[in-house]
Design a protein around this motif. Structure first.
Motif: not given
Ligand SMILES: [Zn+2]
Length: 65
Positions: A50-65
């Motif tokens: 996976l791209s780091l950008r995709a992982i980052w976008n996913f984590f941001r949207r989870t609201g868990l960060l």
């Protein structure tokens, strides 16, 4: 007080909230995972593809960060 007492996932409550759980297997995040990363569930082996950008976008949207 008690903010991090429980290691349980804040999204599904069914597993320990590890990065692997959130990224690969949390059922509550399956739809979000599908939108940002493709599959509904991931094998940890496939995370490196996976791209780091995709992982980052996913984590941001989870609201868990
Ligand atoms: Zn979960």
């Amino acid at each position: 007080m008690g903010l991090v007492d429980s290691p349980l996932c804040r999204k599904c409550g069914a597993g320990e909230e590890t990065s692997a759980h959130v990224l690969c297997e949390c059922e509550a995040l399956a739809t979000l995972r599908h939108i940002y990363l493709g599959p509904f569930f991931l094998d940890p082996e496939n995370v490196r593809d996976l791209s780091l950008r995709a992982i980052w976008n996913f984590f941001r949207r989870t609201g868990l960060l």
